[in-house]
Motif scaffolding. Sequence first.
Motif, PDB file in Angstrom:
ATOM      1  N   SER A 277       0.825  -1.212   0.000  1.00  0.00           N
ATOM      2  CA  SER A 277       0.000   0.000   0.000  1.00  0.00           C
ATOM      3  C   SER A 277       0.855   1.256   0.000  1.00  0.00           C
ATOM      4  O   SER A 277       0.562   2.229  -0.711  1.00  0.00           O
ATOM      5  CB  SER A 277      -0.924   0.008   1.215  1.00  0.00           C
ATOM      6  N   SER A 281      -0.128   3.325  -3.260  1.00  0.00           N
ATOM      7  CA  SER A 281      -1.334   4.129  -3.042  1.00  0.00           C
ATOM      8  C   SER A 281      -0.991   5.516  -2.501  1.00  0.00           C
ATOM      9  O   SER A 281       0.151   5.796  -2.153  1.00  0.00           O
ATOM     10  CB  SER A 281      -2.272   3.425  -2.059  1.00  0.00           C
ATOM     11  N   GLU A 283      -2.635   6.582   0.193  1.00  0.00           N
ATOM     12  CA  GLU A 283      -3.106   6.533   1.580  1.00  0.00           C
ATOM     13  C   GLU A 283      -2.000   6.968   2.531  1.00  0.00           C
ATOM     14  O   GLU A 283      -0.820   6.662   2.304  1.00  0.00           O
ATOM     15  CB  GLU A 283      -3.558   5.115   1.929  1.00  0.00           C
ATOM     16  N   VAL A 288      -3.180   3.207   6.048  1.00  0.00           N
ATOM     17  CA  VAL A 288      -2.568   1.909   5.741  1.00  0.00           C
ATOM     18  C   VAL A 288      -2.576   1.015   6.976  1.00  0.00           C
ATOM     19  O   VAL A 288      -2.876  -0.183   6.906  1.00  0.00           O
ATOM     20  CB  VAL A 288      -1.129   2.099   5.215  1.00  0.00           C
ATOM     21  N   LYS A 291      -5.960  -0.403   7.554  1.00  0.00           N
ATOM     22  CA  LYS A 291      -6.302  -1.303   6.452  1.00  0.00           C
ATOM     23  C   LYS A 291      -5.737  -2.707   6.672  1.00  0.00           C
ATOM     24  O   LYS A 291      -6.333  -3.709   6.268  1.00  0.00           O
ATOM     25  CB  LYS A 291      -5.755  -0.711   5.144  1.00  0.00           C
TER      26      LYS A 291
END
Length: 326
Positions: A277, A281, A283, A288, A291
């Motif tokens: 991630s 990403s 994020e 993260v 997640k």
Amino acid sequence: MRHISILVPKGAVLGSIEGPRQLFTQVNQFFKAKGEPPVFKVQLVGLEKETPLCGGLVTIHADTLLNDVEKTDLVIIPAVDGEMKAALEANKEFIPWITKQYKAGAEVASLCLGAFILASTGLLNGRKAATHWLAANDFRKMFPEVNLMAEKVITDERGLYSSGGAYSYLNLVLYLIEKYVGREMAILNAKVFAIEIERESQSPFIIFQGQKEHEDEPIKKAQEFIENNFQEKITVDQLASMLALGRRNLERRFKKATSNTLVEYIQRVKIEAAKMSLETSRENVNEVMYKVGYTDTKAFRTTFKRITGLSPIEYRNKYNREMIAA
């Protein structure tokens, strides 16, 4: 003058022969520029005068043959390609010679997968070693008596050295140059070859791949459950109940099969997902963290740094595509 024997195994990785040769030879050039004699005699030592590498695309011409070297000061074992058992069989003639040289006072350094050849001598039993992180599971299975330090770039114990994956052999060669002729020469070489000199860990490069080459089916089920449900809070008792196994029995079998404790495995799967991630990403770190199933910021950051060697923010800054391009 220190005699350095760089072996030319069958199936060797070309760079791990030529790289050390260039770095040690460059030291001699530095001394020559100062009007001083060379400090290293560097020889390529083969089983045959000519050894084809890279599927026959390249042929290495050895300076001398193995049995013609009576004594040396440092043996360099380059990385080898392909299936390891076949590679060891093809190069088994090196084994007694390496052992003989070590017992006569030589030091021995393995580069990357060259650790498999060094471990085959038995000299590493009970001692530390490093190798490429991708080969860690295979290495542990073949050489359970060696203390594999999968995250290390360099190990050094009683005149036996090893390096981690791929080009980290350059760090080991610089380490040896510093030991033999001083820090100034090591830094000069690092600058000439543009090598980052102070790398101590290959943890940031490791991609966790759970060891599944075993026959314990309930443990494989546990691994698959963890990998498919890492976002959830998974407990050892939950897994034991699901598999109808006692907790202690499950923990013992899991460690034997995977080389990780259950808690370590869960953490590594979560952190591997977090790494992906952070690489791909937009994020932020907290997003993260949630997640992948962490709710405690300190615990997440501590675990992430222990496994990767970097904080989550450092990792994102180093590997996120958009951050790099910015």
